[in-house]
Motif scaffolding. Sequence first.
Motif, PDB file in Angstrom:
ATOM      1  N   ALA A 133      20.079   4.844   0.250  1.00  0.00           N
ATOM      2  CA  ALA A 133      19.112   3.744   0.362  1.00  0.00           C
ATOM      3  C   ALA A 133      18.415   3.499  -0.972  1.00  0.00           C
ATOM      4  N   GLU A 134      18.004   4.573  -1.627  1.00  0.00           N
ATOM      5  CA  GLU A 134      17.327   4.394  -2.908  1.00  0.00           C
ATOM      6  C   GLU A 134      18.303   4.020  -4.014  1.00  0.00           C
ATOM      7  N   GLN A 190      19.281   0.274  -4.054  1.00  0.00           N
ATOM      8  CA  GLN A 190      18.248  -0.751  -4.261  1.00  0.00           C
ATOM      9  C   GLN A 190      18.446  -1.569  -5.547  1.00  0.00           C
ATOM     10  N   ARG A 192      19.281  -5.479  -5.637  1.00  0.00           N
ATOM     11  CA  ARG A 192      18.375  -6.414  -6.312  1.00  0.00           C
ATOM     12  C   ARG A 192      19.161  -7.311  -7.262  1.00  0.00           C
ATOM     13  N   SER A 204      20.897  -6.911   2.174  1.00  0.00           N
ATOM     14  CA  SER A 204      20.405  -5.830   3.023  1.00  0.00           C
ATOM     15  C   SER A 204      21.413  -4.701   3.094  1.00  0.00           C
ATOM     16  N   TYR A 227      18.372  -1.209   9.682  1.00  0.00           N
ATOM     17  CA  TYR A 227      18.201  -1.553   8.273  1.00  0.00           C
ATOM     18  C   TYR A 227      17.644  -0.372   7.490  1.00  0.00           C
ATOM     19  N   ALA A 287      17.498  -0.737   3.873  1.00  0.00           N
ATOM     20  CA  ALA A 287      16.917  -1.330   2.661  1.00  0.00           C
ATOM     21  C   ALA A 287      17.112  -2.833   2.746  1.00  0.00           C
ATOM     22  N   ARG A 288      16.236  -3.543   2.091  1.00  0.00           N
ATOM     23  CA  ARG A 288      16.344  -4.999   2.096  1.00  0.00           C
ATOM     24  C   ARG A 288      15.714  -5.577   0.844  1.00  0.00           C
ATOM     25  N   SER A 345      13.014  -5.582   8.027  1.00  0.00           N
ATOM     26  CA  SER A 345      12.728  -4.567   7.025  1.00  0.00           C
ATOM     27  C   SER A 345      13.244  -3.209   7.492  1.00  0.00           C
ATOM     28  N   VAL A 346      12.987  -2.193   6.702  1.00  0.00           N
ATOM     29  CA  VAL A 346      13.514  -0.860   6.986  1.00  0.00           C
ATOM     30  C   VAL A 346      13.171  -0.459   8.420  1.00  0.00           C
ATOM     31  N   SER A 359      10.126   4.781  -2.415  1.00  0.00           N
ATOM     32  CA  SER A 359      10.406   3.793  -1.386  1.00  0.00           C
ATOM     33  C   SER A 359       9.514   4.030  -0.178  1.00  0.00           C
TER      34      SER A 359
END
Lengths: 261, 261
Positions: A85-86, A89, A93, A104, A115, A117-118, A130-131, B130
Amino acid sequence: MSREDPDVIDSVEKAFRLLQAFSAEHPTVTVSEAAQLTGLTRATARRILLTFTRLGFAESTGREFRLTPHVLRLGYGYLNSQPVAERAQPHMRALADKLLESCSMATLDASEIVYLARVPAARSMSITLSVGSRLPAYPTSMGRVLLAALPPERLQAYLDGVELRKLTPRTIDDAEALRAELERVRQQGYAVVDGEREEGVRSAAAPVRDASGAVIAAINVSANAARVSLESLREEFVPHLVATADAVSRDIGFDGARAVS
Amino acid sequence: MSREDPDVIDSVEKAFRLLQAFSAEHPTVTVSEAAQLTGLTRATARRILLTFTRLGFAESTGREFRLTPHVLRLGYGYLNSQPVAERAQPHMRALADKLLESCSMATLDASEIVYLARVPAARSMSITLSVGSRLPAYPTSMGRVLLAALPPERLQAYLDGVELRKLTPRTIDDAEALRAELERVRQQGYAVVDGEREEGVRSAAAPVRDASGAVIAAINVSANAARVSLESLREEFVPHLVATADAVSRDIGFDGARAVS
């Protein structure tokens, strides 16, 4: 909801059940409301709410109980153990910026996608998922990518158990048609969904693989159908999307040179 | 960690404790590891892990247990009952794009700040904090904004209990100096922190207020000190930051025209 499994500690099951009774509609609950929402007795609901309060997971203002940010600790061990997830990102982006659409990442939890990440589109002022948000898997592009990666017996169990509802006139609601579509997704390495969950929303998704080659998440790009044609979704967006998902996979240790079935 | 509070259901406390034993360092645990990490007996740890598994919150591959995305349900009621996190996202995205720096939102949980939302800078490929990440409040700009909004008795309790550590040569580690800085933050309506948590990182934060005028979160902009001078942080960034925090406050119902002490 009551269980008689000897391996389940009854009070833990009830506490988890009550914790999930809090929601956007019920940001605070009284003992009676908690009992009503969960099917627990008032005495049990009260004791669990007091336990939450003593442990710092809830606070009460008179009769009303509300959760505190402390509860984020409970899901955090999971998120923390999912470096994807991190790691994803910044890649997400960059993709959202390139395509000017939202991006997402989600994973599969039983019959739902969750979810992780978004990244909203730069121009978007809309309030979005969202998460932790959940959607049914079958009418979503990320869900299709994740279902397509299931071993046959787990896919069969999913198809046996799921209720395929026609959320829009376009939703695939036939199990055999869905199975055929999932096979196509698996072969082409991405999914495209055109207004099957919500009319006017198109999205494409691609798989993220861990070091073992297992599909552990999907990344998607979602766009307004009025703005992005199906053709440009397929021809312009999908190549960038697949490249992004592959970059995330490499980042978490997947060796793309190795063949994956 | 063992408790003798009659209002705390023992097995619930233990289950929450074990759930928090999972982390980046321990994405999977065996029964023995779980017992060791939590101080529970092996028998108790085993029973709790089996409960998690039966309820879908964990899965086991032989001796190893890992959490499933199902656990995100446990914190989700909280996030869902905090519409500020979703509402703020587009405003934060616009601010991050304008300033070309990352933008975050956090709330206070006892002596720590907890991240509720984060928008990385467009150019950033770094892996960042996060949702659910925690930092001590005192050396961070968001922490200072949140501490500055505490009623006097709660601030006193915080100052009495906290251990102020000199994380960098610049960290304020004296309670009275911190109290004076918090008073300044309260009066000026924002906080600026220059390398007190991590050398080379500067940040500014401003408060987000709910309809009642209470400070429920802080939004910050964080930048590399080599790129952004303290002067441009104060003179260029802070006005945009405060405007963004105010816009989020209005979005969640705060009437800025009403005076706030």
